[in-house]
Motif scaffolding. Structure first.
Motif: not given
Lengths: 337, 147, 491
Positions: A165-166, A168, A194, A196-199, A206, A209-210, A212-213, A231, C137, C320, C449, C452-453
């Motif tokens: 579950g860790e 993302q 886990n 994580v939905p994005f638009e 992105t 790359v950052g 965050h997931v 990357n 970022l 990006i 979101r 969720v994270m």
């Protein structure tokens, strides 16, 4: 004076109203397309409209426009691409399904055609259209940051098992094809992720790359830039054969995990009652155009895979897709019936 | 401003209430987030709150209503003309309906010069044809009658 | 520096210059027509560039992009019709200036602010792009949520006379924005089974209706009443002293715009509203805002146009795309064999610097065309109201339609126009609705979101520095007017 003006105004309005009443039998909500009654033998005798069910600027739109430019040469008629975005593509595709069945309105359909009904967004499905040809297919590619502690699918699964579950996993929206891909990975490998939905896929990449997931399951086209920049790295793709875009990456099966092909695809359809000889003319023209150098170069530089299927194969493919997603959506508790 | 305050207050409360009612059958998915209904319900609550404040402001307000409502009908008539315009586009197409509408609106606003009545609708249609359809390749609806 | 010189030499080819000029002019036209967005303009021109060489093709698209962001403000100022979302904030002060007869001055300020804003952002791009790129970022869901909340908090400064009405309008915008598939769960909300509604109501038809159609209905009324508003055009030029007073606002707004452009998912519309708010916050004399203050034009214009350079930063340095326009540009670059990313500057240095010089030139072209065109553009105001009004209504219809070739959008535009007319009668401001519509989806999806994270842990909102700073500014911005202005203001 004023009063008479008002009367005249109202008169004009009522004339216009009568005009509506007079054509009230026509059910078509939007009759913008230049489709007309053409003679079957000399098809095509005038310009063709291609509906792209996405907004201008997306991958589907770009594919439609690049393809249209090449098909014109083979049909001898110009093809105008019309964007009809909305409702996960249902707005444009529904209009394409309800257009005049004369071959002058073709629709670029996307994978959502076989999913909309299960998502509860629309009642549209592939049975309401006649397949012409499939053009493109892009499988889901499990992609992680280049510095991630796993280099293979197996290591990824092991890591996920140690950290349930860790991890993302970003996807392009709940119920989207890339969400289904991640869920199917979790199910086949028996791991907990886990989601994580994005638009859309681009913001998910992105976020990857950052940092965050931890992973995304989107098409190679969406991650190609970042793969080339070093990357990100792709661990495996959910297809039965390797992708031309990233030929070094193994398929899921090669990497040791049995998996279905989960992919987004694009193809051409016409309304159901379109005569077969017209479908054949269109099919041949589109398949020839998709084999042109210009189109191939466009697709590969954008990281899009070419996968050609004739009408009957494409039809069978869509039916298969439809059944698979029906099962998958029920299993995941998605959809809103 | 008494009447507008009260009217907009009541509409705001009704709108908030209606949408809140609609959120009642939104499902709560088994995820970590707040669910589909959470934020819309907050928005509805805020609409109701602001509606009540406006209503109170309106009731307390004893100033004279300075706005005359005599002229509203002209705006309403123009809205009806535009509505008719929009409704006929799918049938008689954009170009014919636009020319007719501009003509009606000009006539309605007391323009009687024949040159203006003819040239403005035709000029407008020509502009849309050249700029939108030819230059920018927008597909302008032709109407089902002409297919 | 030598690369920059090489860029200047590369650009001095007649075909490059020709297409850049053509693109900029076309962009101004596209931008000024309601419903035709920057994204659409660039996407429409994309296939044309396939046959060109890289520099010519990309600069054509950049000309269209920059030109369209500028073009939207022309109609916003002159006829209260924002041509693109970026100009939604410009109407607040731009149109009142026109009503006062100061259209020429407003257009001069808008043109100067646009060009300066654009130039500043391109210079930032040239000088410090790689250093700034990594900052972009850092924006994850909680940061974007905080930014959206900050954007919403400025509703209090664009509310006009009645704060309650402004807040109500803003909330209405948020509620309308929640129509459609819920961004996290995928559940269709308030769609009444209509597939047109499942992807939500596009805010551009609403914007066209609320601002332009409602104004047209209102002027149909004015034609019949005797108190006809005679629009005059003062020939008074912008004075150097007036411009000097604006420089601070322009530069600050350019900074805001460049920063906003870098952030993925935030574009010119948000930047313009935020810059408007900051211009008001820093102003000593706030009374004229909303009634025709030049600073109220300078700020959103400079910010809106400086987003262009800002958005190029993550695009070129990281590959990006922060928004839809840059996504199209990414496609265009890749077709030309230019792979955006850290390697782009090394492998294709000369081309990159040629593009930079082209971007600077595009902004100069905007300045030249804008200033030369002002007298021509203001001629629109000389058209009698009886003729102009039907034409605006037609543009509303064709603009709403051409956005997505969708009949449904015309209906949405019409409803918004009728509602907007009654907003005017009831003195409810329309801009907060647009603000709510623009920021609602960004607010909700990022809020949820983030949860969720963090798997439901609320600490994600107060343990991240950028998030905390933005949230604090948002709270201050929202509540300042509550203390300075009585909430229960009598009309």
């Amino acid at each position: 004076m004023k009063k008479s003006m008002k009367c005249i105004g109202l008169f004009i309005v009522s004339v216009l109203m009568l005009a509506i009443a007079g054509c009230g039998n026509d059910k078509s909500e939007n009759a913008s397309d230049s489709a007309g009654s053409g003679d079957k033998t000399d098809f095509p005798s005038k310009a063709i409209t291609m509906i792209s069910p996405t907004s201008a600027g997306g991958g589907t739109d770009a594919t439609a426009r690049a393809l249209a430019a090449d098909v014109e040469k083979h049909l001898g008629q110009s093809i105008g691409v019309v964007n009809k975005p909305g409702g996960s593509g249902s707005v444009g595709m529904t209009e394409g399904a309800n257009a005049k069945p004369d071959g002058y309105t073709v629709t670029m359909v996307i994978a959502e055609l076989t999913m909309l009904e299960h998502m509860g967004v629309s009642t549209l499905n592939q049975d309401q259209m006649k397949a012409v040809a499939m053009i493109n297919l892009d499988p889901a590619a499990l992609t992680v940051p280049a510095d991630a502690p796993y280099d293979t699918l197996e290591e990824f699964i092991d890591y996920a098992k140690e950290h349930p579950g860790e991890l993302q996993v970003g996807n392009a929206g709940t119920g989207s094809i890339w969400h289904v891909a991640a869920e199917s990975l979790a199910k086949n490998a028996d791991i907990e992720l886990n989601h994580v939905p994005f638009e859309g896929a681009a913001p998910a990449v992105t976020a990857l790359v950052g940092g965050h997931v931890d992973a995304v399951t989107v098409s190679p086209a969406e991650v190609k830039t970042q793969l080339d920049a070093g990357n990100l790295k792709t661990l495996a793709i959910m297809s039965d054969k390797r992708s031309d875009i990233i030929p070094d990456v193994p398929t899921f099966t090669e990497a040791g995990l049995e998996s279905e092909t989960i992919a987004t695809w694009r193809g051409i359809t016409v309304p159901n009652d379109t005569p077969d000889e017209i479908v054949t003319i269109l099919q041949d023209a589109f398949l020839k155009a998709a084999d042109e150098e210009g189109f191939k170069k466009f697709m590969s530089s954008n990281g899009l895979g070419i996968e050609l299927k004739k009408a009957d194969e494409f039809n069978a493919f869509m039916d298969e897709n439809y059944d698979y997603y029906k099962e998958m959506f029920a299993e995941l508790g998605l959809g809103n019936k | 401003m008494k009447v507008p305050h009260i009217t907009s207050g009541i509409i705001s409360i009704c709108l908030g209430g209606l949408f809140y009612y609609l959120t009642l059958d939104f499902p709560k998915l088994n995820t970590a987030d707040t669910g589909a209904a959470f934020l819309p319900r907050i928005y509805c609550g805020l609409l109701i709150l602001f509606g009540i404040i406006l209503l109170i402001q309106g009731i307390r307000d004893h100033s004279k209503n300075e706005e005359s409502s005599q002229t509203v009908r002209y705006a309403l008539i123009s809205m009806v003309i535009v509505l008719a315009y929009i409704l006929v586009i799918p049938y008689i197409g954009f170009y014919v309906s636009t020319a007719l509408t501009i003509f009606s609106l000009l006539f309605f606003s007391k323009v009687r010069k024949a040159v203006t009545l003819v040239s403005v609708p035709l000029g407008a249609v020509l502009f849309v044809f050249l700029v939108f359809e030819k230059l920018l390749k927008v597909s302008i609806p032709m109407g089902s009658l002409f297919l | 520096m030598s690369l920059l010189m090489e860029g200047i030499v590369n650009i001095l080819h007649w075909d490059v210059l020709l297409f850049l000029t053509f693109g900029t002019l076309l962009g101004i036209i596209i931008g000024s027509l309601p419903g035709l967005t920057s994204t659409m303009g660039v996407a429409l021109m994309l296939p044309l560039t396939f046959g060109m060489d890289a520099v010519t093709g990309i600069l054509l698209l950049i000309g269209v992009y920059f030109g369209s962001v500028y073009g939207g403000s022309l109609t916003a100022i002159l006829i209260n019709t924002p041509g693109t979302p970026a100009s939604a904030a410009t109407v607040i002060d731009g149109y009142p200036l026109t009503q006062k007869g100061k259209a020429q001055k407003a257009l001069t300020v808008s043109t100067l602010s646009c060009a300066i804003g654009g130039l500043v952002s391109v210079i930032v791009l040239i000088l410090v792009a790689p250093q700034l790129a990594n900052f972009a970022l850092k924006f994850s869901a909680p940061e974007s949520f905080a930014l959206a909340l900050f954007g919403l908090s400025i509703v209090s400064s664009i509310a006009g006379d009645s704060l309650v009405k402004g807040l109500m309008a803003g909330t209405l915008g948020l509620l309308i924005a929640s129509i459609g598939l819920d961004p996290i769960g995928g559940f269709p909300r308030f769609t009444f089974g209509m597939s047109e509604l499942s992807s939500g109501i596009n805010f551009i038809p609403i914007m066209i209706g609320l601002f332009a159609a409602s104004e047209a209905f209102k002027s149909m009324e004015d034609i019949f009443t005797e108190n006809k508003v005679k629009v005059t055009i003062d020939k008074v030029k912008l004075k150097w002293l007036e411009f000097k007073g604006l420089i601070g606002t322009i530069l600050r707004s350019a900074g805001i715009g460049t920063f906003t452009g870098m952030v993925p998912g935030a574009g010119a519309d948000i930047a313009a509203f935020v810059a408007y708010n900051e211009a008001k916050r820093f102003a000593k004399n706030k009374e004229e805002f909303g009634k025709g203050d030049l600073r109220g034009v300078a700020a959103p214009e400079a910010a809106g146009n400086s987003v262009t350079g800002g958005a190029m930063i993550p695009l070129l340095t990281l590959g990006i795309p922060g928004d839809a326009v840059t996504a199209v540009l990414l496609g265009a670059l890749m077709v030309q064999g230019l792979q955006p990313g850290p390697m782009l500057f090394e492998s294709n240095g000369p081309i990159v610097y040629t593009l930079f010089v082209g971007m600077l030139l595009a902004n100069v072209l905007l300045l030249v065309f804008g200033l030369l065109g002002i007298r021509l553009f203001t001629k629109v105001l000389l058209i009698p109201q009886t003729i102009l009004t039907p034409l605006i209504l037609m543009l509303c219809v064709v603009g709403a339609y051409s956005l997505g070739n969708n009949y449904f959008d015309i209906v949405v535009m019409f409803i918004a126009g009728v509602v907007g007319y009654f907003f005017k009668r009831f003195k409810i401001p329309a801009s907060p609705v647009i603000l709510g519509l623009i920021l609602g989806p960004m607010l909700e999806s990022n809020f949820r979101r983030a949860l969720v994270m963090s798997q439901g842990d609320l600490s994600i909102f107060y343990t991240r520095p950028i998030t905390v700073v933005l949230l604090v500014i948002a709270v201050i911005t929202l509540f300042t007017p509550l203390f300075s202005k009585k909430l229960f203001k009598k009309s």
